[in-house]
Motif scaffolding. Structure first.
Motif, mmCIF file in Angstrom:
data_model
loop_
_atom_site.group_PDB
_atom_site.id
_atom_site.type_symbol
_atom_site.label_atom_id
_atom_site.label_comp_id
_atom_site.label_asym_id
_atom_site.label_seq_id
_atom_site.Cartn_x
_atom_site.Cartn_y
_atom_site.Cartn_z
ATOM 1 N N LEU A 49 0.825 -1.211 0.000
ATOM 2 C CA LEU A 49 0.000 0.000 0.000
ATOM 3 C C LEU A 49 0.858 1.260 0.000
ATOM 4 O O LEU A 49 0.424 2.326 0.437
ATOM 5 C CB LEU A 49 -0.918 -0.001 1.223
ATOM 6 C CG LEU A 49 -2.020 -1.063 1.193
ATOM 7 C CD1 LEU A 49 -2.563 -1.305 2.594
ATOM 8 C CD2 LEU A 49 -3.144 -0.659 0.245
ATOM 9 N N SER A 50 2.053 1.143 -0.530
ATOM 10 C CA SER A 50 2.964 2.290 -0.554
ATOM 11 C C SER A 50 2.761 3.180 -1.774
ATOM 12 O O SER A 50 3.361 4.258 -1.864
ATOM 13 C CB SER A 50 4.423 1.811 -0.513
ATOM 14 O OG SER A 50 4.703 0.968 -1.625
ATOM 15 N N ARG A 51 1.934 2.744 -2.709
ATOM 16 C CA ARG A 51 1.650 3.533 -3.901
ATOM 17 C C ARG A 51 0.281 4.196 -3.792
ATOM 18 O O ARG A 51 -0.659 3.616 -3.247
ATOM 19 C CB ARG A 51 1.686 2.645 -5.152
ATOM 20 C CG ARG A 51 3.012 1.931 -5.408
ATOM 21 C CD ARG A 51 4.115 2.923 -5.754
ATOM 22 N NE ARG A 51 5.372 2.266 -6.049
ATOM 23 C CZ ARG A 51 5.745 1.887 -7.267
ATOM 24 N NH1 ARG A 51 4.931 2.089 -8.295
ATOM 25 N NH2 ARG A 51 6.917 1.309 -7.441
ATOM 26 N N ASP A 52 0.169 5.398 -4.360
ATOM 27 C CA ASP A 52 -1.128 6.085 -4.376
ATOM 28 C C ASP A 52 -2.191 5.253 -5.081
ATOM 29 O O ASP A 52 -3.375 5.297 -4.707
ATOM 30 C CB ASP A 52 -1.000 7.441 -5.065
ATOM 31 C CG ASP A 52 -0.238 8.457 -4.225
ATOM 32 O OD1 ASP A 52 -0.011 8.190 -3.021
ATOM 33 O OD2 ASP A 52 0.131 9.514 -4.764
ATOM 34 N N ARG A 53 -1.766 4.491 -6.059
ATOM 35 C CA ARG A 53 -2.699 3.669 -6.827
ATOM 36 C C ARG A 53 -3.433 2.682 -5.916
ATOM 37 O O ARG A 53 -4.667 2.615 -5.928
ATOM 38 C CB ARG A 53 -1.937 2.910 -7.914
ATOM 39 C CG ARG A 53 -2.762 1.910 -8.704
ATOM 40 C CD ARG A 53 -1.910 1.226 -9.755
ATOM 41 N NE ARG A 53 -0.768 0.527 -9.193
ATOM 42 C CZ ARG A 53 0.506 0.892 -9.389
ATOM 43 N NH1 ARG A 53 0.802 1.943 -10.107
ATOM 44 N NH2 ARG A 53 1.505 0.199 -8.845
ATOM 45 N N THR A 54 -2.702 1.943 -5.102
ATOM 46 C CA THR A 54 -3.344 0.948 -4.247
ATOM 47 C C THR A 54 -4.117 1.610 -3.103
ATOM 48 O O THR A 54 -5.160 1.100 -2.689
ATOM 49 C CB THR A 54 -2.300 -0.040 -3.686
ATOM 50 O OG1 THR A 54 -1.167 0.700 -3.202
ATOM 51 C CG2 THR A 54 -1.844 -1.014 -4.748
#
Length: 205
Positions: A49-54
């Motif tokens: 969950l380190s990406r804005d996408r997820t």
């Protein structure tokens, strides 16, 4: 500052005498009027969950769950490898397992689809081989995570503050409102937020 705002918002809740909250693993108690603090971890504690996408996928899942499972959303934080969500079912009859499914499954489906199309080699890190030899690909850690029933106003205040301060304790930001993927900014009055929380009862009107 945010803590005082939360205390002001919920000071009139839970005036009746109720049993104190308790933490449990997997097992859930579907009791009318109880808030639930749910915690889910990513598979293998990977920072999925380190990406804005997820993070956006999880926000979308919360919005859909609020509508389809009839929930009030009180607070949340999305950390790199886990999430906390504080919510309250609006209906007297509900099942926490269905709420968990509504929050987790859409994110897993989108993530696995994305990886198959864009980074298939990464899928091996999400492979979970069962005792019978069958392999599954998981975004979330196996099991139901944690579910804590919250019944007392003081505990609700503590949980909201605990949730918001997760990024601060980890040293990711200096102030809770600096972390985009939480409800801290909502309680600070910021309108530019990923998702709005539901007003606590004494804030209505």
């Amino acid at each position: 500052m945010i803590g005082n705002q939360v205390r002001s918002a919920i000071k009139d809740r839970g005036a009746c005498s109720m049993k104190p909250p308790h933490r449990k693993r997997v097992r859930s108690y579907n009791l009318p009027g109880h808030d639930h603090e749910l915690t889910f971890s990513c598979f293998g504690r990977l920072p999925l969950l380190s990406r804005d996408r997820t993070c956006s996928w999880f926000v979308d899942a919360m919005e859909a769950a609020r509508r389809e499972q009839a929930l009030w959303l009180w607070a949340y934080v999305i950390m790199p490898e886990h999430v906390h969500v504080l919510l309250c079912p609006r209906q007297a009859e509900y099942e926490v397992r269905l709420i968990r499914t509504a929050l987790k499954v859409p994110v897993q489906r989108k993530a696995l689809k994305y990886l198959r199309q864009n980074a298939p080699a990464f899928l091996d890190r999400l492979k979970d081989v069962q005792p019978n030899g069958k392999a599954h690909y998981r975004f979330w850690q196996r099991g139901g995570g944690y579910d804590r029933n919250v019944t007392e106003p003081a505990t609700l205040v503590h949980m909201v503050e605990y949730i918001h301060n997760n990024p601060v304790r980890r040293g990711l930001v200096q102030k809770a409102i600096d972390w985009v993927w939480s409800s801290a900014r909502y309680y600070a009055g910021d309108c530019k937020i990923p998702i709005r929380m539901d007003p606590l009862p004494c804030l209505d009107g």
